[in-house]
Design an enzyme around this catalytic site. Structure first.
Site, PDB file in Angstrom:
ATOM      1  N   ASP A   8      60.668  52.494  63.609  1.00  0.00           N
ATOM      2  CA  ASP A   8      62.093  52.155  63.742  1.00  0.00           C
ATOM      3  C   ASP A   8      62.599  51.263  62.606  1.00  0.00           C
ATOM      4  O   ASP A   8      62.175  50.108  62.481  1.00  0.00           O
ATOM      5  CB  ASP A   8      62.362  51.424  65.059  1.00  0.00           C
ATOM      6  CG  ASP A   8      61.767  52.125  66.279  1.00  0.00           C
ATOM      7  OD1 ASP A   8      60.681  52.710  66.165  1.00  0.00           O
ATOM      8  OD2 ASP A   8      62.390  52.039  67.350  1.00  0.00           O
ATOM      9  N   GLU A  39      66.509  54.890  64.516  1.00  0.00           N
ATOM     10  CA  GLU A  39      67.402  54.607  65.659  1.00  0.00           C
ATOM     11  C   GLU A  39      68.079  53.243  65.606  1.00  0.00           C
ATOM     12  O   GLU A  39      69.067  53.032  66.295  1.00  0.00           O
ATOM     13  CB  GLU A  39      66.657  54.776  66.988  1.00  0.00           C
ATOM     14  CG  GLU A  39      65.699  53.648  67.291  1.00  0.00           C
ATOM     15  CD  GLU A  39      65.555  53.369  68.787  1.00  0.00           C
ATOM     16  OE1 GLU A  39      66.162  54.066  69.597  1.00  0.00           O
ATOM     17  OE2 GLU A  39      64.832  52.413  69.117  1.00  0.00           O
ATOM     18  N   ASN A  40      67.537  52.310  64.800  1.00  0.00           N
ATOM     19  CA  ASN A  40      68.148  50.969  64.723  1.00  0.00           C
ATOM     20  C   ASN A  40      68.636  50.654  63.316  1.00  0.00           C
ATOM     21  O   ASN A  40      68.804  49.483  62.954  1.00  0.00           O
ATOM     22  CB  ASN A  40      67.145  49.899  65.149  1.00  0.00           C
ATOM     23  CG  ASN A  40      66.516  50.178  66.494  1.00  0.00           C
ATOM     24  OD1 ASN A  40      65.358  50.578  66.557  1.00  0.00           O
ATOM     25  ND2 ASN A  40      67.275  49.987  67.548  1.00  0.00           N
ATOM     26  N   HIS A  68      68.529  54.583  71.263  1.00  0.00           N
ATOM     27  CA  HIS A  68      69.728  54.131  70.547  1.00  0.00           C
ATOM     28  C   HIS A  68      70.366  55.240  69.697  1.00  0.00           C
ATOM     29  O   HIS A  68      71.245  54.948  68.869  1.00  0.00           O
ATOM     30  CB  HIS A  68      69.392  52.941  69.639  1.00  0.00           C
ATOM     31  CG  HIS A  68      69.037  51.694  70.394  1.00  0.00           C
ATOM     32  ND1 HIS A  68      69.961  51.005  71.147  1.00  0.00           N
ATOM     33  CD2 HIS A  68      67.863  51.028  70.533  1.00  0.00           C
ATOM     34  CE1 HIS A  68      69.372  49.950  71.716  1.00  0.00           C
ATOM     35  NE2 HIS A  68      68.092  49.954  71.368  1.00  0.00           N
ATOM     36  N   HIS A 180      58.820  48.177  68.555  1.00  0.00           N
ATOM     37  CA  HIS A 180      59.005  47.425  67.306  1.00  0.00           C
ATOM     38  C   HIS A 180      57.834  46.497  67.012  1.00  0.00           C
ATOM     39  O   HIS A 180      57.970  45.575  66.197  1.00  0.00           O
ATOM     40  CB  HIS A 180      60.325  46.617  67.338  1.00  0.00           C
ATOM     41  CG  HIS A 180      61.553  47.465  67.337  1.00  0.00           C
ATOM     42  ND1 HIS A 180      62.788  47.003  66.942  1.00  0.00           N
ATOM     43  CD2 HIS A 180      61.741  48.760  67.673  1.00  0.00           C
ATOM     44  CE1 HIS A 180      63.693  47.968  67.046  1.00  0.00           C
ATOM     45  NE2 HIS A 180      63.069  49.037  67.502  1.00  0.00           N
TER      46      HIS A 180
END
Ligand SMILES: [Fe+2]
Ligand SMILES: [Fe+2]
Length: 280
Positions: A8, A39-40, A68, A180
């Site tokens: 991520d 996604e982040n 997300h 994460h």
């Protein structure tokens, strides 16, 4: 063939690290195929079209996502325009975009990439395992695809390990994303699938999951939201997993976690890549 997966990407710090380092990594290690979880990448929440294109320009062959995926509402529209972006596989029928695709690698090989999302502590999603089995039946390793990579976006290590065991010997690489935080269980499973419960993020680890610590600490102390979560801006560590597959079987010959730069730098990954057999 050589495949690199990066976890991520969080905010500007993570993006810059990928954009700065990925082209060099592809060149230096003769990578055939690169997958990046984005996604982040937009301020910590979702992904914009411009950022998607930046990641593709930097060398990503596929951009995966997770819970997300649609935080930036424009993703609901642009995902339909871009073949190389995936959202979670097991979302309701009618969700824009797709969760699986077959992609051509630099060496001409066909790589099946799947982006299922877990059910444990993740909210309401259809069962991922049944859908994964369906996709593997439709496109088996060495019959439908030269390599198969699953980005399993999930919270629970139990759910991720169960998937790894389920598909061992039928998939080239299973990596977890979403927490994460990299786990230290990167290895090749008994039947030849490379596996890591979570590859971690590409972001500033001097943080709380990539976010500036001030607001997360405040919320744990008081339970009162006071401001938005903001990505931490320090130097990012690139975290991921690299695998070299056997062209005859599509399974892993060698594999290892990658941590590069920032506060989590670990030479093991670079050592693994350098010690991998030279490409003919
Ligand atoms: Fe994430
Ligand atoms: Fe996530």
């Amino acid at each position: 063939m050589r495949i690199l997966f990066l976890g991520d990407v969080v905010g500007r710090s993570g993006r810059n690290a990928v954009i700065d380092h990925l082209p060099r990594l592809i060149e230096r290690y003769k990578l055939d195929f690169v997958i990046v979880n984005g996604e982040n990448s937009a301020g910590g929440f979702g992904i914009t079209e411009a950022i998607y294109l930046d990641l593709i320009d930097a060398g990503a062959d596929v951009v995966t996502t997770g819970n997300h995926a649609f935080d930036q509402k424009e993703a609901l529209v642009f995902i339909e325009r871009h073949d190389r972006m995936l959202r979670p596989l097991n979302m309701p029928v009618g969700t824009p975009g797709k969760g699986v695709g077959l992609f051509k690698a630099r060496n001409g090989a066909e790589v099946l990439v799947m982006n299922p999302i877990g059910q444990v502590f993740m909210g309401e999603y259809d069962g991922p395992f049944v859908q994964i089995e369906r996709e593997l039946l439709a496109c088996p390793l060495k019959h439908g695809a030269d390599a198969i990579v699953i980005d399993f976006h999930a919270e629970a290590t139990s759910e991720k390990q169960a998937l790894g065991q389920l598909v061992d010997g039928r998939v080239s690489l299973v990596v977890g994303t979403h927490t994460h935080t990299p786990t230290s269980d990167d290895r090749i499973l008994p039947k030849g699938t490379a596996y890591q419960s979570d590859v971690g993020m590409c972001g500033d680890y001097n943080s709380v999951l990539g976010m500036d610590p001030t607001e997360p600490i405040s919320r744990f102390l008081t339970r009162i939201p006071r401001s938005r979560f903001e990505p931490a801006g320090g130097p990012a560590t690139l975290c991921g997993m690299a695998v070299e597959t056997d062209d005859a079987t599509g399974l892993a010959k060698s594999a290892g976690a990658l941590r590069l730069g920032g506060t989590l730098s670990e030479q093991k990954l670079v050592f693994w890549l350098e010690s991998a057999p030279p490409r003919s």
